[in-house]
Design an enzyme around this catalytic site. Structure first.
Site, PDB file in Angstrom:
ATOM      1  CG  ASP A   1      38.866  98.516  80.215  1.00 40.16           C
ATOM      2  OD1 ASP A   1      38.281  97.414  80.182  1.00 40.16           O
ATOM      3  OD2 ASP A   1      40.001  98.658  80.734  1.00 40.16           O
TER       4      ASP A   1
ATOM      5  N   PRO B   1      45.389  96.648  75.278  1.00 38.43           N
ATOM      6  CG  PRO B   1      47.679  96.172  75.280  1.00 38.43           C
ATOM      7  CD  PRO B   1      46.595  96.777  76.124  1.00 38.43           C
TER       8      PRO B   1
ATOM      9  CG  ASP C   1      34.513  95.339  75.536  1.00 36.47           C
ATOM     10  OD1 ASP C   1      35.142  94.770  76.433  1.00 36.47           O
ATOM     11  OD2 ASP C   1      33.675  94.750  74.820  1.00 36.47           O
TER      12      ASP C   1
END
Length: 877
Positions: A134, A137, A151
């Site tokens: 994933d 920006p 993440d």
């Protein structure tokens, strides 16, 4: 917010919401324990329920292992009021998404600086087997001049859950279509790290052009564009961009993963090369001026390096600075047994367990046990051992086990860490405890203390797994250690030892059916038996397929008991590759194995070989060499890398690896034999003869003959060199081969090939083995070729021709060049010369197996020498 505030009140004080997306909401909070600001990311309730706490924790554990300056670390995680959450540092600054929304397109030098940090983080994560999935920006945080990727490790769990019917029904957005790779958009199960590289390309395009490559009102339209449309060149939007930087970005955006950069390291190198010394992106200037600019920059760089090196040399700091710039390399030497000789296995077991725990630590490279065990009872000095292993630090120690008749007693272990360069003591401690499950605590404590001494941070999952005892049954553990010791006795050759190991592991799992390590050991041992084709481990009536099912059952049982057991995932990878030819599942299991043990040389090596087989030679060679760096004195790996180079016709490189293997193990015959075969393949017959003579001098004639005849593919030509070797081969007995086996019968059939009585008799015995194996359900084309070849050698040409015809008609067989060459030889013997020529051509795609030089000297091809098509092959370059 009220719900999460109440649920986390004892640990965090939630202040406000920072942002929300389709899958989670992020809150700013105070960490009450450590008095710091943190960001708490809370997953949607329906997503939390779909993932489940166990799966979520597994993914979080993977992400927690990542320690890198450009990766936002995970501080904490858990479940509160049925909501899954994880905690990250609060980064002062803003996201790349916010900056792009504010400023639009970025200057080229800013874009490259940010991208370099992101790609550096991805290169590190991909080496650990972790794919982000994933990159966008919103997940890039900007603090000062640095970019940090957030993440990591949780996207896969989220997306898998989001694909579930009960979640998609609620309208949850699946991922971020703007940055999806074509394979991610089509839910390709074989998606790998190259999907991240595509996302980097999309993000880079947007940073430079001020817009993504594909824009549409509907998400579905964007997804379809990723799959079917070619993006406009960057220069359409930004005419001043350098052609080199445009080339880098557009290569990331290739539709097929094989057409993109194959590794983040490769992308990083090109990104860095796309800038000048000042950091500005190279403008589109005339080629001759750019070449002179590059020359000038090179001169400046060389001058700067010389000046810095001179200053560093004067200050005596160059060596220390360079050593601190990489992960420390550690080797755990075999612990010395101070007890009775029959307790040697216990000291070896302690060495292996401590090595295993240290191997799983991020930020530390641990030399594999295969290389280190060569120093058992060595007289070499610490600096000499460290130099040979490439280690910065060594762990050594002593073990004394005072065991009483009733099973009680005491264990004394005294480990220490020594700096390799000067032999200085870094850390040491003595442990003296009653014999019991405390030995597992000692193993964990040693791993903790060694990591602290080297300033290596133990990951959260490393600490947890280190504290879990593999079994509470000490008798089962003792049987397991004894079995491992038997497996170490000339692995794959000493069949009596392997049978003992099988019995010991079976008794261990009978005593403790929940002992995951023992189940894994059983699976590994069955893999060894399947490699050999022997039936020593199975009751009469078991088929080869049933043996592989034993592998699967034991490995899956181990994984069910301990999902983090990397060794069991490695065995499953071997099972899928061998039993079902399921490459995708095999790669998946290898990835899982490397997640739990990123320093596992065996898994890295296997992954590299799979990449090479799939045609990704450069990436595969990088991996096998990385495995070799972790296991530098593994002669088998040195030989295989040499063979790989020979297979791509890089003969000098191949010979250098064979020579390295000879240097490591001068009394081991196989590297000499491989080197001799290489020289035969390129037409250097006298050099091959000299290599065989050197092998006999240093390894012994009997050992050389035994190894040559176990490899009938190239052993035959070796024996042809000298009548003396042929006579000595006849003196070998079945005990020399470790078992009354097909290897022995096949070798004797060749040794007596000119004896009209004994030769056919031995060939018949070998054929009986292959026929029996195939009748039990075996589908190995090599075994069919073995049956056909031995029928031919015993004079049963019709039977041999029938088997060849059956094999060539079976489209389920996965042929390699060795089997093609064997088929060609048998076709010559039975008189089917057209078949022989067809198989020769197919075998010659691998110069490790057949080459024009080999065709010229091998008498087996004499019946073909009058054919024009054969003569043409002899002149082939």
């Amino acid at each position: 917010m009220e719900r999460i505030t109440r649920a986390l009140a004892r640990r965090y004080r939630v202040e406000r919401e920072l942002g929300a997306g389709g899958m989670a909401t992020v809150y700013l909070a105070d960490d009450l324990r450590h008095a710091r600001k943190v960001a708490v990311k809370v997953l949607r309730e329906d997503l939390s329920a779909s993932i489940g706490a166990a799966r979520f924790q597994q993914e979080i554990d993977i992400a927690a292992r990542l320690q890198h300056p450009h990766i936002l670390p995970l501080l904490d995680s858990g479940q509160a009021d049925r909501l899954l959450y994880y905690v990250m540092p609060f980064v002062e600054g803003r996201s790349l998404r916010e900056r792009l929304n504010r400023d639009g397109a970025l200057p080229a030098h800013d874009a490259v600086r940010i991208l370099t940090g992101v790609v550096d983080a991805l290169a590190y994560a991909h080496r650990q087997g972790v794919v982000h999935r994933d990159i966008k920006p919103g997940n890039i945080l900007l603090t000062g001049r640095h970019a940090v990727v957030a993440d990591f490790g949780v996207a896969k769990a989220m997306h898998d859950a989001a694909n579930a019917k009960e979640i998609t029904a609620t309208g949850l957005t699946l991922g971020t279509p703007t940055y999806m790779s074509p394979e991610q958009a089509t839910a390709d199960p074989t998606l790998d790290h190259r999907s991240d590289i595509y996302a980097v390309g999309v993000m880079a395009y947007e940073m430079i052009a001020g817009r993504p490559p594909f824009v549409a009102k509907l998400a579905q339209q964007v997804v379809i564009a990723h799959i079917t449309e070619k993006p406009q060149p960057l220069s359409v939007h930004t005419p001043e961009i350098s052609r080199e930087l445009e080339r880098v970005v557009m290569r990331c955006l290739e539709k097929l993963p094989d057409d993109r950069y194959q590794t983040a390291e490769e992308l990083l190198a090109d990104l860095e090369a796309s800038t000048t010394m000042s950091g500005e992106a190279v403008a589109a200037v005339p080629g001759h001026l750019r070449r002179w600019a590059n020359v000038t920059a090179t001169v400046i760089v060389i001058g700067a390096v010389v000046a810095i090196a001179g200053l560093a040399w004067k200050s005596g700091r160059l060596g220390r600075v360079s050593s601190e710039s990489r992960e420390p390399v550690l080797a755990v030497l075999p612990f010395e047994n101070l007890g009775p000789a029959d307790q040697e296995y216990f000291a070896d077991g302690m060495t292996e367990e401590v090595t295993g725990r240290l191997t799983k630590l991020p930020g530390l490279k641990v030399i594999a046990r295969t290389s280190v065990m060569q120093y058992k009872r060595t007289t070499k000095s610490i600096p000499q051992i460290a130099k040979e292993l490439g280690a910065d630090f060594l762990v050594e120690g002593t073990v004394r086990w005072e065991k009483n008749a009733d099973g009680t007693g005491r264990v004394r272990i005294a480990p220490q860490v020594v700096r390799a360069g000067d032999g200085t003591h870094v850390w040491g401690e003595e442990y003296d405890k009653p014999y019991g499950t405390a030995i597992f605590d000692i193993q964990s404590e040693i791993a903790d203390r060694v990591s602290e001494a080297l300033s290596v941070k133990l990951a959260t999952d490393g600490k947890r797994s280190a504290q879990v005892a593999p079994t509470k049954n000490l008798e089962a553990y003792d049987l397991y250690l004894r079995g491992r010791a038997e497996m170490d006795r000339d692995l794959g050759q000493n069949w009596e030892a392997e049978r003992k190991a099988l019995d010991l592991f079976q008794k261990a799992v009978q005593l403790d059916p929940t002992f995951a390590l023992a189940h894994e050991a059983l699976a590994s041992l069955q893999i060894i038996f399947d490699d050999s084709g022997y039936d020593v481990s199975l009751p009469t009536g078991f088929t080869p397929r049933q043996r592989l099912e034993l592998v699967r059952e034991s490995a899956e049982r181990a994984v069910a008991l301990d999902p983090t057991l990397s060794e069991a995932h490695w065995v499953l990878a071997r099972y899928y590759r061998r039993a079902t030819h399921d490459t995708a599942s095999s790669r998946r299991e290898l990835k899982v194995a490397l997640l739990g043990n990123p320093n596992d040389a065996q898994s890295i090596f296997d992954r590299g070989n799979m990449l090479i087989t799939a045609g990704q030679v450069a990436e595969g060679m990088h991996e096998v060499k990385r495995a070799l760096a972790l296991d530098p004195r593994n002669t088998r790996r040195l030989v295989i890398i040499g063979m790989r180079y020979q297979g791509i016709a890089q003969y000098d490189s191949a010979e250098s690896y064979f020579d390295r293997a000879i240097g490591v193990a001068p009394s081991e015959p196989q590297p000499y034999l491989r080197k001799a075969w290489l020289n035969l393949a390129v037409g250097r017959t006298e050099r091959a003869r000299a290599t065989i003579s050197e092998a006999v001098r240093r390894a012994g004639q009997k050992s050389v003959l035994l190894n040559a005849m176990l490899n009938s593919h190239w052993g035959g030509l070796v024996l042809i060199f000298s009548a003396e070797y042929g006579s000595a081969a006849k003196a070998l007995t079945w005990q020399d081969f470790g078992a009354d086996s097909v290897d022995y019968y096949g070798a004797m059939a060749f040794a007596y090939r000119n004896d009209r009585v004994r030769g056919p008799a031995y060939a018949d015995s070998a054929a009986d083995f292959f026929a029996r194996h195939l009748s039990l359900g075996g589908s190995n084309p090599g075994f069919v070729m073995g049956l056909a070849a031995n029928h031919a050698a015993s004079g049963k040409k019709d039977a041999a021709a029938r088997e060849i015809k059956r094999a060539l008609a079976d489209t389920s067989f996965r042929w390699d060049a060795l089997e093609r060459e064997a088929a060609a030889e048998t076709c010559v013997v039975v008189g089917d010369f057209d078949c022989a020529m067809d198989q020769i051509r197919k075998a010659m795609v691998d110069p490790m197996v057949l080459s024009p030089a080999l065709l010229k000297i091998d008498p087996v091809w004499d019946p073909l020498r009058g054919r024009a098509d054969f003569k043409k092959l002899l002149n082939q370059k």
